[in-house]
Scaffold this motif. Structure first.
Motif, PDB file in Angstrom:
ATOM      1  N   GLN A  44      -8.960  12.569 -41.285  1.00  0.00           N
ATOM      2  CA  GLN A  44     -10.381  12.744 -40.984  1.00  0.00           C
ATOM      3  C   GLN A  44     -10.941  11.414 -40.471  1.00  0.00           C
ATOM      4  O   GLN A  44     -10.777  10.383 -41.113  1.00  0.00           O
ATOM      5  CB  GLN A  44     -11.166  13.183 -42.227  1.00  0.00           C
ATOM      6  N   LEU A  60      -4.044  14.902 -48.297  1.00  0.00           N
ATOM      7  CA  LEU A  60      -2.841  15.695 -48.542  1.00  0.00           C
ATOM      8  C   LEU A  60      -3.111  17.193 -48.495  1.00  0.00           C
ATOM      9  O   LEU A  60      -4.139  17.659 -48.987  1.00  0.00           O
ATOM     10  CB  LEU A  60      -2.292  15.304 -49.925  1.00  0.00           C
ATOM     11  N   ARG A  61      -2.188  17.929 -47.892  1.00  0.00           N
ATOM     12  CA  ARG A  61      -2.255  19.384 -47.852  1.00  0.00           C
ATOM     13  C   ARG A  61      -0.921  19.958 -48.306  1.00  0.00           C
ATOM     14  O   ARG A  61       0.122  19.392 -48.019  1.00  0.00           O
ATOM     15  CB  ARG A  61      -2.554  19.868 -46.418  1.00  0.00           C
ATOM     16  N   ASN A 118      -5.268   7.804 -50.381  1.00  0.00           N
ATOM     17  CA  ASN A 118      -5.693   7.963 -51.772  1.00  0.00           C
ATOM     18  C   ASN A 118      -4.555   7.664 -52.738  1.00  0.00           C
ATOM     19  O   ASN A 118      -3.447   8.174 -52.575  1.00  0.00           O
ATOM     20  CB  ASN A 118      -6.188   9.396 -52.002  1.00  0.00           C
ATOM     21  N   ASP A 180     -13.277   4.478 -54.452  1.00  0.00           N
ATOM     22  CA  ASP A 180     -13.616   5.825 -54.015  1.00  0.00           C
ATOM     23  C   ASP A 180     -14.603   6.477 -54.986  1.00  0.00           C
ATOM     24  O   ASP A 180     -14.680   6.095 -56.151  1.00  0.00           O
ATOM     25  CB  ASP A 180     -12.320   6.652 -53.971  1.00  0.00           C
ATOM     26  N   GLU A 240     -22.889  15.388 -43.507  1.00  0.00           N
ATOM     27  CA  GLU A 240     -22.833  16.692 -42.835  1.00  0.00           C
ATOM     28  C   GLU A 240     -23.952  16.899 -41.827  1.00  0.00           C
ATOM     29  O   GLU A 240     -23.829  17.725 -40.926  1.00  0.00           O
ATOM     30  CB  GLU A 240     -22.876  17.821 -43.879  1.00  0.00           C
ATOM     31  N   TYR A 259     -18.203  16.110 -42.037  1.00  0.00           N
ATOM     32  CA  TYR A 259     -18.112  17.196 -41.063  1.00  0.00           C
ATOM     33  C   TYR A 259     -19.006  16.977 -39.852  1.00  0.00           C
ATOM     34  O   TYR A 259     -18.746  17.530 -38.785  1.00  0.00           O
ATOM     35  CB  TYR A 259     -18.456  18.537 -41.729  1.00  0.00           C
ATOM     36  N   PRO A 264     -11.218  17.115 -41.596  1.00  0.00           N
ATOM     37  CA  PRO A 264      -9.828  16.664 -41.677  1.00  0.00           C
ATOM     38  C   PRO A 264      -8.963  17.619 -40.861  1.00  0.00           C
ATOM     39  O   PRO A 264      -9.223  18.822 -40.852  1.00  0.00           O
ATOM     40  CB  PRO A 264      -9.501  16.802 -43.171  1.00  0.00           C
TER      41      PRO A 264
HETATM   42  P1  C2E Z   1     -11.814  12.562 -51.808  1.00  0.00           P
HETATM   43  O1  C2E Z   1     -10.903  11.397 -51.801  1.00  0.00           O
HETATM   44  O2  C2E Z   1     -13.212  12.324 -52.285  1.00  0.00           O
HETATM   45  O3  C2E Z   1     -11.788  13.135 -50.332  1.00  0.00           O
HETATM   46  C1  C2E Z   1     -12.906  13.641 -49.663  1.00  0.00           C
HETATM   47  C2  C2E Z   1     -12.950  15.139 -49.712  1.00  0.00           C
HETATM   48  O4  C2E Z   1     -14.144  15.590 -49.067  1.00  0.00           O
HETATM   49  C3  C2E Z   1     -11.810  15.801 -48.948  1.00  0.00           C
HETATM   50  O5  C2E Z   1     -11.479  16.993 -49.660  1.00  0.00           O
HETATM   51  C4  C2E Z   1     -12.457  16.136 -47.604  1.00  0.00           C
HETATM   52  O6  C2E Z   1     -11.815  17.210 -46.941  1.00  0.00           O
HETATM   53  C5  C2E Z   1     -13.835  16.523 -48.050  1.00  0.00           C
HETATM   54  N1  C2E Z   1     -14.845  16.365 -47.004  1.00  0.00           N
HETATM   55  C6  C2E Z   1     -14.756  15.658 -45.850  1.00  0.00           C
HETATM   56  N2  C2E Z   1     -15.922  15.716 -45.159  1.00  0.00           N
HETATM   57  C7  C2E Z   1     -16.761  16.467 -45.897  1.00  0.00           C
HETATM   58  C8  C2E Z   1     -18.119  16.899 -45.705  1.00  0.00           C
HETATM   59  O7  C2E Z   1     -18.799  16.583 -44.742  1.00  0.00           O
HETATM   60  N3  C2E Z   1     -18.654  17.676 -46.697  1.00  0.00           N
HETATM   61  C9  C2E Z   1     -17.950  18.037 -47.813  1.00  0.00           C
HETATM   62  N4  C2E Z   1     -18.547  18.814 -48.705  1.00  0.00           N
HETATM   63  N5  C2E Z   1     -16.666  17.634 -48.018  1.00  0.00           N
HETATM   64  C10 C2E Z   1     -16.084  16.872 -47.072  1.00  0.00           C
HETATM   65  P2  C2E Z   1      -9.986  17.431 -49.852  1.00  0.00           P
HETATM   66  O8  C2E Z   1      -9.185  17.090 -48.626  1.00  0.00           O
HETATM   67  O9  C2E Z   1     -10.019  18.847 -50.314  1.00  0.00           O
HETATM   68  O10 C2E Z   1      -9.473  16.508 -51.027  1.00  0.00           O
HETATM   69  C11 C2E Z   1     -10.032  16.610 -52.303  1.00  0.00           C
HETATM   70  C12 C2E Z   1      -9.615  15.466 -53.170  1.00  0.00           C
HETATM   71  O11 C2E Z   1      -8.203  15.516 -53.430  1.00  0.00           O
HETATM   72  C13 C2E Z   1      -9.865  14.105 -52.554  1.00  0.00           C
HETATM   73  O12 C2E Z   1     -11.202  13.755 -52.713  1.00  0.00           O
HETATM   74  C14 C2E Z   1      -8.907  13.258 -53.361  1.00  0.00           C
HETATM   75  O13 C2E Z   1      -9.472  12.915 -54.599  1.00  0.00           O
HETATM   76  C15 C2E Z   1      -7.757  14.197 -53.611  1.00  0.00           C
HETATM   77  N6  C2E Z   1      -6.675  13.885 -52.644  1.00  0.00           N
HETATM   78  C16 C2E Z   1      -6.531  14.304 -51.361  1.00  0.00           C
HETATM   79  N7  C2E Z   1      -5.405  13.785 -50.817  1.00  0.00           N
HETATM   80  C17 C2E Z   1      -4.836  13.013 -51.775  1.00  0.00           C
HETATM   81  C18 C2E Z   1      -3.642  12.194 -51.842  1.00  0.00           C
HETATM   82  O14 C2E Z   1      -2.884  12.038 -50.871  1.00  0.00           O
HETATM   83  N8  C2E Z   1      -3.395  11.558 -53.020  1.00  0.00           N
HETATM   84  C19 C2E Z   1      -4.206  11.678 -54.108  1.00  0.00           C
HETATM   85  N9  C2E Z   1      -3.885  11.017 -55.235  1.00  0.00           N
HETATM   86  N10 C2E Z   1      -5.331  12.412 -54.079  1.00  0.00           N
HETATM   87  C20 C2E Z   1      -5.646  13.080 -52.938  1.00  0.00           C
END
Ligand code: C2E
Ligand code: CA
Ligand code: CA
Ligand code: CA
Length: 275
Positions: A44, A60-61, A118, A180, A240, A259, A264
């Motif tokens: 993203q 991560l997905r 992350n 973060d 957003e 967004y 992402p």
């Molecule tokens: P995070 O680090 O706070 O990542 C931001 C989250 O907000 C991401 O969700 C992203 O897709 C989402 N996001 C981006 N723009 C917007 C927006 O405009 N509005 C809203 N409402 N959300 C937005 P995602 O990708 O579902 O990831 C959720 C959480 O999972 C992340 O929160 C992080 O804590 C964790 N995560 C994701 N990838 C990794 C990774 O590789 N390793 C670890 N340890 N944790 C991860």
């Protein structure tokens, strides 16, 4: 289900049973996900107040091959943390992100571009974390000064002295760090000034109502001012709307992610930002 005897309390109902089974299934699938190559990274963009690209966050997905349906990190990251799987998964994330970043650095050596990754608290606290990170930097050939590790406040709950030492080591290698979800933990201020970090990310929960809540708007303004007075770069996540962006710009936020700019997305799609 086992029938409860006359005086026993039935604490295990079918719904709970179902949840436990679901979780066990997810856990088994997750433990095989690495070898089955079911993970991928989305990227993203992060931009400045002109909307120009500064970098990206790797997210991560997981797409289990049996269903083909993407599972949200909100669902599997906590499970990966509980089981310890987050450690091998986390190294896969770092290595994949570094290889990608190296690729982009090769394509345009002059482009200034930061890639944020992350890191879970559990991984950060592995005794050989910094050493393994250094090995990955070495083997991928990535320029470490473009790498940024996003840590949450749970990282510093344990032993702040230990964390400070590791952060200094990372700094020596040239790797930057970001706090973060800033503002969602506690005692943020007292430790922030002791930690050798470069950046804070204001949690999206404060950004959400910035235009409509005087309270949240004051908090965001204060976090940015405080961050700057500590010499930190400030990022806002979850931007957003144009209205939110305008408030953040007024408060002199440095980096914007959300967004409003882009979601992402997979590598190929993200690369439109690089041309
Ligand atoms: P995070 O680090 O706070 O990542 C931001 C989250 O907000 C991401 O969700 C992203 O897709 C989402 N996001 C981006 N723009 C917007 C927006 O405009 N509005 C809203 N409402 N959300 C937005 P995602 O990708 O579902 O990831 C959720 C959480 O999972 C992340 O929160 C992080 O804590 C964790 N995560 C994701 N990838 C990794 C990774 O590789 N390793 C670890 N340890 N944790 C991860
Ligand atoms: Ca993050
Ligand atoms: Ca975040
Ligand atoms: Ca968040």
């Amino acid at each position: 289900a086992k029938s409860a005897g006359r005086n026993t309390v039935r604490f295990f109902n079918p719904e709970m049973q179902h949840k436990v089974e679901q979780r066990a299934k997810l856990e088994t699938a997750l433990s095989k996900a690495l070898e089955q190559k079911e993970f991928l990274l989305y990227y993203q963009p992060q931009v400045n107040h002109h909307g120009e690209l500064l970098g990206a966050e790797a997210l991560l997905r997981w797409v289990p091959s049996d269903t083909g349906l993407m599972v949200s990190p909100a669902e599997f990251i906590p499970l990966a943390e509980d089981t310890g799987l987050i450690v091998p998964i986390g190294y896969w994330v770092i290595e994949t992100a570094c290889r990608q970043l190296h690729d982009w650095q090769q394509q345009s050596p002059d482009r200034l571009f930061n890639l944020a990754v992350n890191i879970s608290a559990r991984q950060f606290h592995q005794h050989d974390f910094v050493q393994r990170l250094q090995e990955i930097v070495h083997s991928t050939g990535v320029n470490p000064s473009s790498l940024k590790l996003e840590l949450t406040e749970t990282v510093v709950l344990d032993d702040i002295g230990y964390v400070i030492d590791r952060l200094h080591e990372l700094r020596t290698i040239g790797i930057g760090t970001s706090m973060d979800d800033f503002g969602t933990g506690y005692s943020s201020l007292s430790y922030l000034k002791r930690l050798p970090m470069e950046q804070i990310k204001i949690d999206n929960s404060f950004v959400r109502d910035i235009a409509h809540s005087a309270h949240d708007s004051a908090i965001v303004r204060a976090i940015i001012a405080m961050g700057h007075s500590l010499g930190l770069q400030v990022v806002a996540e979850g931007v957003e709307t144009e209205e939110q962006r305008a408030y953040l710009e007024k408060y002199q936020c440095d980096v914007y992610q959300g967004y409003l700019f882009d979601k992402p997305m997979p590598v190929k799609e993200f690369e439109k930002w690089l041309n």
